[in-house]
Scaffold this motif. Sequence first.
Motif, PDB file in Angstrom:
ATOM      1  N   TYR A  93       0.819  -1.213   0.000  1.00  0.00           N
ATOM      2  CA  TYR A  93       0.000   0.000   0.000  1.00  0.00           C
ATOM      3  C   TYR A  93       0.856   1.267   0.000  1.00  0.00           C
ATOM      4  O   TYR A  93       0.590   2.198  -0.758  1.00  0.00           O
ATOM      5  N   THR A  94       1.872   1.326   0.832  1.00  0.00           N
ATOM      6  CA  THR A  94       2.687   2.543   0.964  1.00  0.00           C
ATOM      7  C   THR A  94       3.385   2.900  -0.340  1.00  0.00           C
ATOM      8  O   THR A  94       3.345   4.058  -0.773  1.00  0.00           O
ATOM      9  N   CYS A  95       4.019   1.928  -0.984  1.00  0.00           N
ATOM     10  CA  CYS A  95       4.714   2.199  -2.253  1.00  0.00           C
ATOM     11  C   CYS A  95       3.727   2.606  -3.345  1.00  0.00           C
ATOM     12  O   CYS A  95       4.005   3.517  -4.135  1.00  0.00           O
ATOM     13  N   THR A  96       2.585   1.945  -3.369  1.00  0.00           N
ATOM     14  CA  THR A  96       1.591   2.269  -4.390  1.00  0.00           C
ATOM     15  C   THR A  96       0.970   3.634  -4.132  1.00  0.00           C
ATOM     16  O   THR A  96       0.775   4.417  -5.068  1.00  0.00           O
ATOM     17  N   ALA A  97       0.684   3.945  -2.873  1.00  0.00           N
ATOM     18  CA  ALA A  97       0.142   5.271  -2.551  1.00  0.00           C
ATOM     19  C   ALA A  97       1.158   6.361  -2.907  1.00  0.00           C
ATOM     20  O   ALA A  97       0.788   7.422  -3.427  1.00  0.00           O
TER      21      ALA A  97
END
Length: 167
Positions: free
Chosen positions: A100-104
């Motif tokens: 989630y963090t990398c994609t966000a």
Amino acid sequence: MLTNKNETLRKFNIGIVTACLIGLGLSYYAYIVETRKEQDDSYRAMCDISESISCTKVFMSEYGKGFGLFPKDSVFNIPNSLYGLAFYTLLAILSIINNYTCTATTVILGIFSNIMSIYLGYILYMFKDICIVCVSTYLVNVVITFFATKKLQKLNAIKMHKRNKTK
């Protein structure tokens, strides 16, 4: 079911990485054109089609370095194409990590790149110029943001599915 989810994420990753590779190619080409033009004022790039369709006109302007936002003596006043090379490399790396963090972060950077595209597109309008390389990078930024947003939605759906399964 998990395989289908992984396959969907893989397709989004391929879309993002492919767009990043195109962005890298465009940025590298822009860097080559700018470097050659600085060395030889008579150099004519393939993207210089006419007086109103010219990439070197924009690359060599004050907006071609540091986006026209930094003073000439600033360490950040480097060719925009170098920012592009770093940007697309970073996004390609972030996109292959399915969390989630990398994609966000990819989505946020994509949105920022589209804001910068609007700004630079306005500069083109003010110059009354069409820069094929520039417009192509704007399209690449839209594609990256689209795929990153879809990937983030899919990761959210997977997270919600796992959360509901454990209840």
